[in-house]
Write an enzyme that holds these catalytic residues in place. Structure first.
Site, PDB file in Angstrom:
ATOM      1  CE  LYS A 107      13.894  40.283  -5.932  1.00 51.19           C
ATOM      2  NZ  LYS A 107      13.644  41.287  -5.291  1.00 51.19           N
TER       3      LYS A 107
HETATM    4  N1  GLU Z   1      12.077  42.724  -2.361  1.00 51.65           N
HETATM    5  C1  GLU Z   1      12.378  44.104  -2.264  1.00 51.65           C
HETATM    6  C2  GLU Z   1      12.869  44.352  -3.744  1.00 51.65           C
HETATM    7  O1  GLU Z   1      12.750  43.916  -4.743  1.00 51.65           O
HETATM    8  C3  GLU Z   1      13.139  44.560  -1.138  1.00 51.65           C
HETATM    9  C4  GLU Z   1      14.553  43.746  -1.033  1.00 51.65           C
HETATM   10  C5  GLU Z   1      15.122  44.107   0.463  1.00 51.65           C
HETATM   11  O2  GLU Z   1      14.600  44.834   1.182  1.00 51.65           O
HETATM   12  O3  GLU Z   1      16.141  43.674   0.646  1.00 51.65           O
HETATM   13  O4  GLU Z   1      13.388  45.591  -3.782  1.00 51.65           O
END
Ligand code: GLU
Length: 418
Positions: A107
């Site tokens: 993240k």
């Molecule tokens: N931000 C989204 C999540 O928390 C998607 C992450 C992604 O698609 O890589 O799952």
């Protein structure tokens, strides 16, 4: 590791420790599963529109590299910190592992308020962040995607910056791009559609009739609004909604098209005339069949968990429920929890499809995407429900047990390196 100290990171660690106890993971193996493999903190100076220079803090946490590249969103929000991002990266790891995706979790975030920045400022900030990340990202290394405060345009800038650096177009460097640049059809809707699909499965399990069910959605961004629309298609009446500026309640049901028109005009759901205004706390306590927290972490706490009046708690956000709230909910068996790592997994699942399509330069139809998405979610839902029932575990512990076990097994087989 003190650098990750943050209530959200502590919360993720508490969840992990419960699962590690269940799995009887030896103490000496735990830190390796818990702490991120690597974390980057960067200073991002950009020129503001008034000519001044401002430095923003940017973060990227890659939780583990055991199963493939790392994967996860990039968040633009004023409160982003390293510890929060590390917790979100850990949750991405469990989410990817329990759905069988060949990724580690990651993240990222930039501490900024995108609502007060011009498109030009956001573009300069995004390009600068991408530039700083170049040594640490790649389609086989780390693949970003949208999260809170970011969108397809941000992904397009990232893809362009990376591609210019390497000298050719690399669509697989990010997911959640515009379809015209190699994005996948159905990616934008994937998280909300997945949430609604799983709620529908939970309604089957509890023998609730969708046509008589009501829902309240906290957070009306991409995930919350698509969830509301998708639930309405199943026949559910949306009686409450909110965003940072305030909440709404109408027991007769909100007209979603008119609410969307209000949102487009005023940039908030607050002030919608066809509903009563409610505070965030009141919203969470509204009587409904389905409560969907689709905003920030730590919204359902020990202060309000005893007062929820829903049958299904569908965690569309990451980490909306604290461990203390979990303990209260465990005493309330009438509430069926769809835990975040399962409930919102539709987003990263379709991100995986997008990445696969980019690597193959061969694109699928929306029907193929939706069918494959629902197949993976169905499999995970059935597996987790079964585990929860046979072992007497909460749905959260069952889901996390599955994810943590897959990673633990993989680490044992591979060795200490990744
Ligand atoms: N931000 C989204 C999540 O928390 C998607 C992450 C992604 O698609 O890589 O799952």
């Amino acid at each position: 590791m003190q650098i990750y100290d943050h209530p959200t990171f502590q919360m993720a660690c508490q969840q992990f420790d419960l699962v590690a106890d269940l799995l009887e993971i030896p103490e000496c193996d735990r830190d390796r599963l818990k702490f991120p493999k690597r974390s980057m903190v960067v200073a991002l100076p950009i020129e503001r529109d008034d000519g001044c220079t401002e430095v923003f803090a940017g973060y990227r946490v890659q939780h583990h590299l055991t199963l493939g590249p790392t994967k996860g969103g990039l968040r633009y929000h004023p409160d982003v910190t390293l510890g929060e991002v590390a917790a979100l990266a850990m949750w991405m790891s469990w989410k990817c592992a329990l759905t069988g995706l060949p990724y580690g979790g990651a993240k990222g975030g930039i501490a900024c308020d995108p609502r007060t920045m011009s498109a030009g400022e956001l573009e300069r900030l995004t390009r600068r962040f991408t530039q700083e990340m170049i040594p640490f990202i790649g389609p086989q290394v780390d693949v970003m995607a949208p999260d809170m405060g970011t969108n397809e345009q941000v992904m397009a800038w990232m893809m362009d910056t990376y591609s210019m650096h390497v000298g050719h177009t690399v669509p697989g460097i990010v997911t959640g791009k515009p379809v015209s640049l190699g994005g996948s059809v159905g990616r934008r809707e994937a998280t909300g559609r997945g949430v609604a699909y799983l709620i529908n499965r939970a309604m089957d399990t509890l023998q609730l009739d969708a046509a008589k069910a009501t829902a309240v959605v906290q957070g009306f961004g991409n995930v919350g609004s698509v969830t509301a629309y998708s639930l309405a298609k199943y026949g559910v009446k949306i009686v409450g909604a909110s965003d940072v500026a305030g909440g709404l309640y109408n027991p007769a049901g909100l007209d979603l098209d008119r609410l969307a028109a209000h949102l487009a005009r005023h940039k908030t759901v607050a002030g919608f005339a066809e509903a009563e205004p409610v505070t965030n706390e009141q919203l969470l306590r509204l009587p409904c069949d389905i409560l969907v927290p689709a905003a920030l972490e730590r919204q359902i706490t020990e202060a309000n968990a005893g007062r929820l009046r829903c049958r299904i708690l569908a965690e569309a956000a990451n980490g909306p429920t604290t461990p203390a709230a979990d303990r209260i909910i465990a005493e309330r068996p009438e509430i069926f929890v769809l835990p975040d790592v399962l409930c919102n997994a539709g987003g990263v699942i379709v991100s995986y499809f997008e990445w696969v399509q980019d690597l193959q330069s061969f694109f699928w139809t929306e029907t193929e995407v939706a069918e494959k998405l629902f197949r993976i979610l169905e499999h995970a839902f059935v597996e987790i429900l079964k585990l929860s029932r046979t072992r007497g575990l909460s749905m959260r512990l069952a889901a996390l047990r599955l994810g943590v076990k897959r990673l633990h097994d993989a680490k044992r087989i591979r060795g200490l390196f990744p």
